[in-house]
Design an enzyme around this catalytic site. Structure first.
Site, mmCIF file in Angstrom:
data_model
loop_
_atom_site.group_PDB
_atom_site.id
_atom_site.type_symbol
_atom_site.label_atom_id
_atom_site.label_comp_id
_atom_site.label_asym_id
_atom_site.label_seq_id
_atom_site.Cartn_x
_atom_site.Cartn_y
_atom_site.Cartn_z
ATOM 1 C CB SER A 16 -0.933 -0.006 1.201
ATOM 2 O OG SER A 16 -0.178 -0.032 2.392
ATOM 3 C CG HIS A 73 -4.213 -1.509 -1.296
ATOM 4 N ND1 HIS A 73 -4.827 -0.278 -1.325
ATOM 5 C CD2 HIS A 73 -3.763 -1.670 -0.035
ATOM 6 C CE1 HIS A 73 -4.729 0.290 -0.137
ATOM 7 N NE2 HIS A 73 -4.094 -0.542 0.668
ATOM 8 C CE LYS A 91 -7.501 -0.638 1.986
ATOM 9 N NZ LYS A 91 -6.997 -1.728 2.814
HETATM 10 C C1 LIG Z 1 -6.855 -2.143 4.224
HETATM 11 C C2 LIG Z 1 -6.109 -3.395 4.347
HETATM 12 C C3 LIG Z 1 -6.489 -4.392 5.259
HETATM 13 C C4 LIG Z 1 -7.625 -4.194 6.226
HETATM 14 O O1 LIG Z 1 -8.858 -4.213 5.568
HETATM 15 P P1 LIG Z 1 -10.183 -3.949 6.422
HETATM 16 O O2 LIG Z 1 -11.250 -4.693 5.690
HETATM 17 O O3 LIG Z 1 -10.372 -2.469 6.413
HETATM 18 O O4 LIG Z 1 -9.951 -4.481 7.779
HETATM 19 C C5 LIG Z 1 -5.778 -5.578 5.274
HETATM 20 N N1 LIG Z 1 -4.735 -5.780 4.446
HETATM 21 C C6 LIG Z 1 -4.318 -4.841 3.575
HETATM 22 C C7 LIG Z 1 -3.165 -5.109 2.660
HETATM 23 C C8 LIG Z 1 -4.991 -3.609 3.496
HETATM 24 O O5 LIG Z 1 -4.568 -2.683 2.653
#
Ligand SMILES: *Cc1c(COP(=O)(O)O)cnc(C)c1O
Length: 414
Positions: free
Chosen positions: A198, A226, A257
């Site tokens: 990220s 992502h 996301k």
């Molecule tokens: C955002 C993210 C998470 C967490 O996701 P949520 O559903 O908001 O708990 C886990 N792993 C990665 C790589 C992320 O970018």
């Protein structure tokens, strides 16, 4: 009783403020989208994970409303007592179809999915081999298991061990870790990686990882938070982008996301693994069932993305354009294909303060972006992380690029 802790925390919080590490939240007074309202002012949002512009999409909102009408607001139960509706099974089926996996199990968040996935599968006789830059939730998930662990240098596939000048630590490549786990006679081995990382937006070499996994008899686990919805020709994720669909044993991903942006996540993959999770995964057994509104909207989201690649195609066009015009303008951008576009400040003096000043001036120009500094990124790797969305139209990109160039010149960066 609280007095001693109160004093301690007040001091620690002050110290965060002094180091400019205290996290202040900007308040948004509108729905999520390309245009948002901050301090009563309309600005363009360039830092959401709203990759496909679905966070406030009318069809998702309608699906959520309808599902509240038909299946209620909440379940007041975990899945295995009385919290499984027909729509939960439908969503699990649709996620499996979309990702090209055998089965899927839902969680309240991807953080929970990553927290759940390792402990029931891997014990002291097993090996978890993990990329050094994996997401916090993978790190925590691994901590909850009793497996032996190897951390490999970020993205390094090689059979090497070298001294890291900065930390003074020995760093190993993935193949070296696999060899060591084999020498120790580990029963099960799993390679765990983010599909897309990220902070830099760089993409795991899943083709090479799958080849090494085959060579050393290991499983592959990929966190697709992502990537799900837009990476690869039809948006299935990094496994599609790298041409390894069907070769990944465990995928975790989020609905928070690109896939609607509300809440929820899942583990998807081999049938027996998913069934084992339904019986053993603690955040599944001991935490509430996903709310019907979210389930309904996520089903709609997958229907939209399965019917057409229009949104991920637009995201790809927007990303190419933004990356090219910003690079041409003279900004220091880590090259790549991902809508995460890090604009790097490391080569300028006082880069942390400069990045913060830059982001503040951008907000005055009507562009909402955020500066990232230590400890979120390594020292000297300060950046503004732009995230492009399919919600952005050409006029939005025009305005953002013009603002970057204006502020860049004011601050004598370009
Ligand atoms: C955002 C993210 C998470 C967490 O996701 P949520 O559903 O908001 O708990 C886990 N792993 C990665 C790589 C992320 O970018």
């Amino acid at each position: 009783m609280y007095g001693k802790m109160k004093e301690f925390l007040a001091n620690e919080l002050n110290s965060l403020e002094e180091q400019k590490l205290y996290k202040h939240e900007r308040i948004i007074e509108s729905a999520q989208g390309a245009e948002i309202v901050v301090n009563g002012k309309k600005v363009l949002n360039f830092c959401a994970n709203n990759y496909l512009g679905l966070s406030s999409h009318p069809e998702l909102i309608k699906a959520a409303h309808e599902m509240i009408d038909h299946r209620g607001f909440g379940l007041s139960s975990v899945r295995f007592i009385c919290g499984t509706q027909d729509i939960h099974k439908e969503l699990e089926r649709k996620v499996s179809e979309f990702l090209g996996t055998e089965d899927t199990i839902l969680f309240a968040a991807a953080f929970d999915a990553n927290g759940a996935v390792f402990e029931p599968l891997f014990g002291p006789e097993d090996a978890i081999i993990t990329d050094a830059l994996n997401h916090a939730s993978i790190i925590d998930g691994i901590r909850l298991s009793k497996a032996q662990r190897w951390v490999y240098k970020h993205g390094d596939m090689r059979d090497i061990e070298e001294l890291d000048q900065a930390s003074g630590k020995e760093l190993k490549g993935l193949e070296r870790c696999l060899k060591e786990a084999n020498e120790k006679g580990c029963r099960f081995k799993v390679i765990a990686t983010d599909g897309v990382f990220s902070m830099d937006g760089d993409i795991a070499k899943l083709d090479e990882i799958c080849d090494l996994a085959e060579k050393y008899d290991a499983l592959v686990m990929v966190d697709e938070c992502h990537a799900s919805g837009f990476m690869g020709k039809t948006g299935r994720g990094t496994h599609e982008y790298r041409g390894v669909m069907g070769r990944i044993d465990i995928i975790t991903t989020t609905f928070g996301k690109a896939l609607g942006g509300a809440l929820g996540g899942c583990i998807s993959g081999r049938k027996e693994i998913i069934n084992w999770m339904r019986n053993k995964a603690r955040p599944y057994l001991f935490s509430n069932s996903l709310a019907p509104a979210i389930v309904g909207a996520t089903i709609k989201c997958l229907d939209i993305l399965s019917a057409s690649t229009e949104l991920r195609d637009k995201l790809e066009r927007n990303t190419k354009r933004f990356r090219k015009e910003m690079t041409d303008a003279g900004f220091d951008i880590i090259p790549g294909d991902h809508p995460i576009t890090p604009i790097m400040f490391g080569k300028y003096e006082n880069c942390s303060a400069l990045a913060v000043e830059f982001a503040n001036r951008m907000l005055q120009e009507g562009i909402y972006v955020i500066a990232f500094s230590f400890p979120v990124v390594p020292r000297g790797k300060d950046r503004i992380r732009v995230q492009i969305s399919a919600a952005h139209d050409d006029a939005h990109l025009d305005k953002a690029i013009a603002a970057f160039i204006k502020v860049g010149k004011e601050l004598k960066m370009i």
